[in-house]
Structures are given as C-alpha cells and as structure tokens.
Design an enzyme around this catalytic site. Sequence first.
Site, PDB file in Angstrom:
ATOM      1  N   LYS A 190     112.375  48.609  56.876  1.00  0.00           N
ATOM      2  CA  LYS A 190     111.575  49.810  56.597  1.00  0.00           C
ATOM      3  C   LYS A 190     112.466  50.889  55.985  1.00  0.00           C
ATOM      4  O   LYS A 190     113.464  51.281  56.580  1.00  0.00           O
ATOM      5  CB  LYS A 190     110.939  50.331  57.896  1.00  0.00           C
ATOM      6  CG  LYS A 190     110.287  51.719  57.773  1.00  0.00           C
ATOM      7  CD  LYS A 190     109.603  52.168  59.067  1.00  0.00           C
ATOM      8  CE  LYS A 190     109.140  53.629  58.992  1.00  0.00           C
ATOM      9  NZ  LYS A 190     108.494  54.107  60.233  1.00  0.00           N
TER      10      LYS A 190
ATOM     11  N   ASP B 290     110.110  60.954  56.901  1.00  0.00           N
ATOM     12  CA  ASP B 290     108.760  60.779  57.457  1.00  0.00           C
ATOM     13  C   ASP B 290     108.263  62.096  58.046  1.00  0.00           C
ATOM     14  O   ASP B 290     108.581  62.449  59.168  1.00  0.00           O
ATOM     15  CB  ASP B 290     108.799  59.681  58.550  1.00  0.00           C
ATOM     16  CG  ASP B 290     107.413  59.382  59.114  1.00  0.00           C
ATOM     17  OD1 ASP B 290     106.413  59.878  58.564  1.00  0.00           O
ATOM     18  OD2 ASP B 290     107.348  58.614  60.112  1.00  0.00           O
TER      19      ASP B 290
ATOM     20  N   LYS C 284     103.763  65.566  61.621  1.00  0.00           N
ATOM     21  CA  LYS C 284     104.530  65.589  62.871  1.00  0.00           C
ATOM     22  C   LYS C 284     104.811  67.028  63.285  1.00  0.00           C
ATOM     23  O   LYS C 284     104.884  67.906  62.433  1.00  0.00           O
ATOM     24  CB  LYS C 284     105.884  64.881  62.673  1.00  0.00           C
ATOM     25  CG  LYS C 284     105.801  63.380  62.548  1.00  0.00           C
ATOM     26  CD  LYS C 284     107.195  62.788  62.368  1.00  0.00           C
ATOM     27  CE  LYS C 284     107.146  61.276  62.227  1.00  0.00           C
ATOM     28  NZ  LYS C 284     106.649  60.570  63.407  1.00  0.00           N
TER      29      LYS C 284
ATOM     30  N   ASP D 225     114.496  57.380  59.171  1.00  0.00           N
ATOM     31  CA  ASP D 225     113.384  56.433  59.155  1.00  0.00           C
ATOM     32  C   ASP D 225     113.579  55.314  58.122  1.00  0.00           C
ATOM     33  O   ASP D 225     112.700  54.478  57.926  1.00  0.00           O
ATOM     34  CB  ASP D 225     112.076  57.190  58.901  1.00  0.00           C
ATOM     35  CG  ASP D 225     110.888  56.562  59.609  1.00  0.00           C
ATOM     36  OD1 ASP D 225     111.099  55.754  60.529  1.00  0.00           O
ATOM     37  OD2 ASP D 225     109.745  56.870  59.229  1.00  0.00           O
TER      38      ASP D 225
ATOM     39  N   ASP E 154     100.697  58.870  59.805  1.00  0.00           N
ATOM     40  CA  ASP E 154     102.050  58.795  60.373  1.00  0.00           C
ATOM     41  C   ASP E 154     102.419  57.357  60.757  1.00  0.00           C
ATOM     42  O   ASP E 154     103.579  57.062  61.033  1.00  0.00           O
ATOM     43  CB  ASP E 154     102.145  59.731  61.588  1.00  0.00           C
ATOM     44  CG  ASP E 154     103.583  60.020  61.993  1.00  0.00           C
ATOM     45  OD1 ASP E 154     104.489  59.668  61.223  1.00  0.00           O
ATOM     46  OD2 ASP E 154     103.784  60.613  63.069  1.00  0.00           O
TER      47      ASP E 154
ATOM     48  N   GLU F 160     102.984  54.890  58.964  1.00  0.00           N
ATOM     49  CA  GLU F 160     103.181  54.489  57.559  1.00  0.00           C
ATOM     50  C   GLU F 160     104.118  53.297  57.411  1.00  0.00           C
ATOM     51  O   GLU F 160     104.034  52.553  56.436  1.00  0.00           O
ATOM     52  CB  GLU F 160     103.714  55.686  56.749  1.00  0.00           C
ATOM     53  CG  GLU F 160     105.231  55.922  56.825  1.00  0.00           C
ATOM     54  CD  GLU F 160     105.755  56.258  58.216  1.00  0.00           C
ATOM     55  OE1 GLU F 160     104.938  56.662  59.078  1.00  0.00           O
ATOM     56  OE2 GLU F 160     106.960  56.087  58.464  1.00  0.00           O
TER      57      GLU F 160
ATOM     58  N   ARG G  87     104.338  50.477  59.014  1.00  0.00           N
ATOM     59  CA  ARG G  87     103.651  49.177  59.011  1.00  0.00           C
ATOM     60  C   ARG G  87     102.914  48.939  57.707  1.00  0.00           C
ATOM     61  O   ARG G  87     102.733  47.802  57.277  1.00  0.00           O
ATOM     62  CB  ARG G  87     102.717  49.089  60.227  1.00  0.00           C
ATOM     63  CG  ARG G  87     101.667  50.155  60.269  1.00  0.00           C
ATOM     64  CD  ARG G  87     101.036  50.313  61.640  1.00  0.00           C
ATOM     65  NE  ARG G  87     101.861  51.119  62.536  1.00  0.00           N
ATOM     66  CZ  ARG G  87     101.511  51.430  63.787  1.00  0.00           C
ATOM     67  NH1 ARG G  87     100.371  50.995  64.290  1.00  0.00           N
ATOM     68  NH2 ARG G  87     102.302  52.165  64.537  1.00  0.00           N
TER      69      ARG G  87
HETATM   70  N1  BES Z   1     108.961  56.832  62.063  1.00  0.00           N
HETATM   71  C1  BES Z   1     108.018  56.902  63.118  1.00  0.00           C
HETATM   72  C2  BES Z   1     108.524  56.270  64.414  1.00  0.00           C
HETATM   73  C3  BES Z   1     109.712  56.931  65.057  1.00  0.00           C
HETATM   74  C4  BES Z   1     109.524  57.819  66.085  1.00  0.00           C
HETATM   75  C5  BES Z   1     110.982  56.618  64.667  1.00  0.00           C
HETATM   76  C6  BES Z   1     110.601  58.399  66.694  1.00  0.00           C
HETATM   77  C7  BES Z   1     112.069  57.203  65.269  1.00  0.00           C
HETATM   78  C8  BES Z   1     111.880  58.085  66.288  1.00  0.00           C
HETATM   79  C9  BES Z   1     106.735  56.195  62.749  1.00  0.00           C
HETATM   80  O1  BES Z   1     106.415  56.211  61.401  1.00  0.00           O
HETATM   81  C10 BES Z   1     105.634  56.906  63.460  1.00  0.00           C
HETATM   82  O2  BES Z   1     105.453  58.049  63.198  1.00  0.00           O
HETATM   83  N2  BES Z   1     104.977  56.210  64.374  1.00  0.00           N
HETATM   84  C11 BES Z   1     103.944  56.800  65.148  1.00  0.00           C
HETATM   85  C12 BES Z   1     102.829  55.803  65.284  1.00  0.00           C
HETATM   86  C13 BES Z   1     101.557  56.393  65.819  1.00  0.00           C
HETATM   87  C14 BES Z   1     100.960  57.328  64.807  1.00  0.00           C
HETATM   88  C15 BES Z   1     100.618  55.272  66.131  1.00  0.00           C
HETATM   89  C16 BES Z   1     104.517  57.145  66.527  1.00  0.00           C
HETATM   90  O3  BES Z   1     105.380  56.417  67.022  1.00  0.00           O
HETATM   91  O4  BES Z   1     104.150  58.191  67.053  1.00  0.00           O
HETATM   92 ZN    ZN Z   2     108.082  56.327  60.122  1.00  0.00          ZN
HETATM   93 ZN    ZN Z   3     105.408  57.938  60.804  1.00  0.00          ZN
END
Ligand code: BES
Ligand code: ZN
Ligand code: ZN
Length: 511
Positions: free
Chosen positions: A273, A278, A285, A296, A355, A357, A359
């Site tokens: 990824k 992000d 966020k 990220d 968010d 994104e 996947r």
């Molecule tokens: N890049 C984030 C995941 C992440 C969180 C990486 C903290 C490093 C530290 C990912 O893109 C994301 O935002 N995931 C969301 C998914 C949710 C919207 C289902 C998450 O983990 O909150």
């Molecule tokens: Zn992310």
């Molecule tokens: Zn994200």
Amino acid sequence: MQLSIANEPIEKVSADALAVICFEAEENETQQAAHVGVAPKVSDPEVAGQSGWLAEMRLAGEFTGKLYETIVLHKPQRIAARRLVVIGGGKREKLSPVELRRAAGVLVRSLKPKGVHSIVLQLPEGADASAVQAVAEGAVLGAWEADKYKSDPKRERKHVDTFVLAVNGAPANHLNQALERGRVIAEAQNLTRDLVNEPANKLTPAALAEAAQKVAAEHGLEYKALDRDAMAELGMGALLGVARGSSNPPFLISLQYRPPQTMGRDHLALVGKGVTFDTGGISIKPSDGMEKMKYDMAGAAAVIGAMRAIAQLKPSIPVTGYAPLVENMVSGDAQRPGDIVTALSGKTIEVLNTDAEGRLILADALTYAKRNGATHLVDAATLTGAIGVALGHYNMGAFTNDEAFLQRLLAASRIAGEKAWQLPMDEEYKEYLKSAFADIPNIGGRYGGSITAAWFLREFADPTPWIHLDIASTAWLDEGKAWLSKGPSGVAVRSFVQLALDWTQSAGPAK
Ligand code: BES
Ligand code: ZN
Ligand code: ZN
C-alpha cells in the site's frame, strides 16, 4: 557502515571500543572475557585467587548480566582498543539471533553519542552464520536515525562507521557470506525507513515512483509504471477513485526480479500500500495525529526495500513487487461517500467511507498482479487502526486464504526476527460486508475492522494463494528502543526477503 570479520587476535584490533558479552547468573566469566581483561586469567600467577573488577561489580549488584546492560571502561590494559565494553547477554541458553541483533544495535546506539566510530564485538563461543547475519543487521539498523531534516552539524560527526565481528577460529567463507547477507538486508530495510521518513510534501506518488525506478536502475530490476491514463484504460476504477482528490497524480509501479535460472512455475508477487498521505478524504480524519499519515506508504516502501535486497541476493524464484501510489486528499473533485466505482476485476464497490482507501487501491493492484502471472500474493499495508487495538505494537496482523502458504511466511518471519500473528478469516466475517447498492462496500460494521478489511482484499485475491500483513501498528515506532531509532521501523522487509530466499526449498519443479 563498514562491516567485517576480524582477522587478527582480538586484543590487537585497534578500535574505539571492544565489546564482550557477559551473561546473567554465571559464576565465572568466560575464557573470552578473561582474555580481554574482564576477569583475571587463571593462567596469570600474579592475579591468581583474585576475583577481578567485574566480579566485584556483580557482587555490588552494579552489573547483573541482564540483556543489554552495558559498562564502558576507558584505557583497558590488555587490549589495543580504546574502550572495553561489557554488554549483558541475559541467560546464556536463551541468547538467539534476535537478542544478538538487538545487542549490536544497542552497542551502536549507546556508543555513538560518546564519539565512538569503530566497534569490535566478540561473539560468544559457537556463534554461527545466523548469529553473524543478525549482528550485521543489528549494527546497520541501529545506526539509522530519523534525523535527515535536522541541521545540527554535531550529529554529522557522530556516527559509527566501522563494526568488526570477532569470531573464534578462522573467518570461514560462509560467515563472510552471512555478514554480507545481513548488510544487504539491513541496508534495504534502512532504504525503506528513509522512504517512510520522508514527509508527504517531498514524497509524492511521483517521487516514490522515481525512488523505485532508481533502485531498479541500480540493481538490475525491470521497472514499469502505469500512469493515470493507462490505469483508466485498463479500468482501475477503485484505485483511480481514491486518487481523484489530489493534484499529485497516481501511479501503479512494478519492479521485476527474474532469477538466472527458474526452478519451478511459481511466481511471487509482493504488493504494498502506497498512500503517500492519508487525510481520510471527504470522510476526513481528525487533525490530532494526522501528520503521522505520511507513513501510510510503509507497505509500498517495504516492497521497494525488499526488491532491492532480492535483486542483490538472487533467490531462485521470480518475484515482482507492485506498489499502487496515491495521495488521499480532499478537494472539489474528491471521491464522495456513497460513490460506486468499478474495480479492475469488474466488481462494483460502494465507497461508504473514503478513509478506507488502502483496500481500494490494493484491490486493483492485486487483480493486476494476478493478471501478470503471480501464483502467490503477499501484501503489506498500513490498513487499519484496529490492528493496533487487537495486537498492540509488537506483531503484524497476518491473514490468508491458504494455511500452508501462511505457515511458510510465519516460518520465514521467525527466522528473520519479525513477529506476525494470524487472525481468523472465517466465512462468517464476510457477512459484515454487505452493500445494498453494489457488489461489496468498502467497510464493514463496528466490529472486527481488521478482519473485514482483510476479507475485502480476499474478494480480489481469491483463488490465488494470498497473505495480507496489516502493518499499521508496527511500521512506525512512536518511541525509540535502545536498539532502534524512533520513527519508521522498516517492518516486513526482512520477512519478504526471507520468504523469497527460502523458496528454493519448497517450490516444486516446473509442471
Ligand atoms: N491509513 C489508515 C489506517 C491507519 C490507522 C494506519 C492508524 C496507521 C495508523 C487507513 O486508511 C484507515 O484510515 N483506515 C480506517 C478504516 C475505517 C474507515 C474502516 C481506520 O482504521 O480507521
Ligand atoms: Zn490509509
Ligand atoms: Zn484511510
């Protein structure tokens, strides 16, 4: 850093520091330790019967031999080195390459601020190739700092540039090879850390693609890049939807390694990824901590680092590294919650949360890797915050659709000294992924967030054997360790490389 195996008696090696490992709860220091002046030599009549300074320190409780405890002595008498360092090795029978890797890092990190430029480490009796490799890795990893953008000139002068390993007996050829393998792998991991450390204003998708291209040119890998138009032509709607909000254009890059002789029909794809920043997109966020989202792209950086080491170490399996590179931003043209996109595989996806994104971009990258001949897929992604809730900061989350394949990766990780823990992929969890308007939504409900994310990926990986590593809580160290700087950890690089190197033993001949 210059790494080598000592080819003269240890007491004659001139260095800023000579380190020996002393263990916990041992009555007598080893011959090795006595030899360099830690304890009196039994053969020396003048000191016969004396206990020596380390024994006194043990008695006073000032040194116990606990892991990574250190004592530094200046102007030692029996050796040419300027300092004698004793480092605790813990319980002798528990000392494995994991502890040795860290001990080497501890030495580099604790001696560097003292102005030590060269270190000799006496390895314990019986140290083998895996011990030598681990020490080489630990020294190179320990030297890395997240200080590229600090302009203090004093830091410049303080670095360890020579690390010598003293091994009993003549330096055998296979120990030199192990040393070299350790150096290559750790330098690759440091490249990954350099990339992850870059802020998003410097490291755009284009800049990361360029960094990969440079690695390819230097190490004889074939580099390919798809730009926005090429991806649109192919129909990568999931990836392109994420990229819409940013004025920095997306890329899907690949690095191909082809072995001199192919043994079987297997073809490993590593997919990382690469979200260079992000923001969350329209599902934005909170600003608190958002600055960390420059990491990220740690999965993509791990793939690039691993591909560099693979190019140098030449395993016998063809490996292709893929990295979808995008920036997840907000703008008048950004993707909205509720948008429906069509992925390269033909599946339609309802984007319920912009968010989620990672996947989306991986879905298209996995499909692309399959179409380009991958028989085995491994992805690494900072995919979910939930993985940190489940596993904390010590284990990557591991998911698979093929148990036997995962066992091979877990074995490789163990050898490489990285930790991964398997999470379940029962069919029931798939029920959490239901969309009223498209084939699949990009988020599940409140529960099992890391598992629904993995199930989403699996929908695009199946039926190809696939492993997903969620590195969201392991790719960045909020606090430094005695053996590693804070910041990017470079996790997954060593597991990837080990998996490829071990492939020679498990892949069958061409069918
Ligand atoms: N890049 C984030 C995941 C992440 C969180 C990486 C903290 C490093 C530290 C990912 O893109 C994301 O935002 N995931 C969301 C998914 C949710 C919207 C289902 C998450 O983990 O909150
Ligand atoms: Zn992310
Ligand atoms: Zn994200």
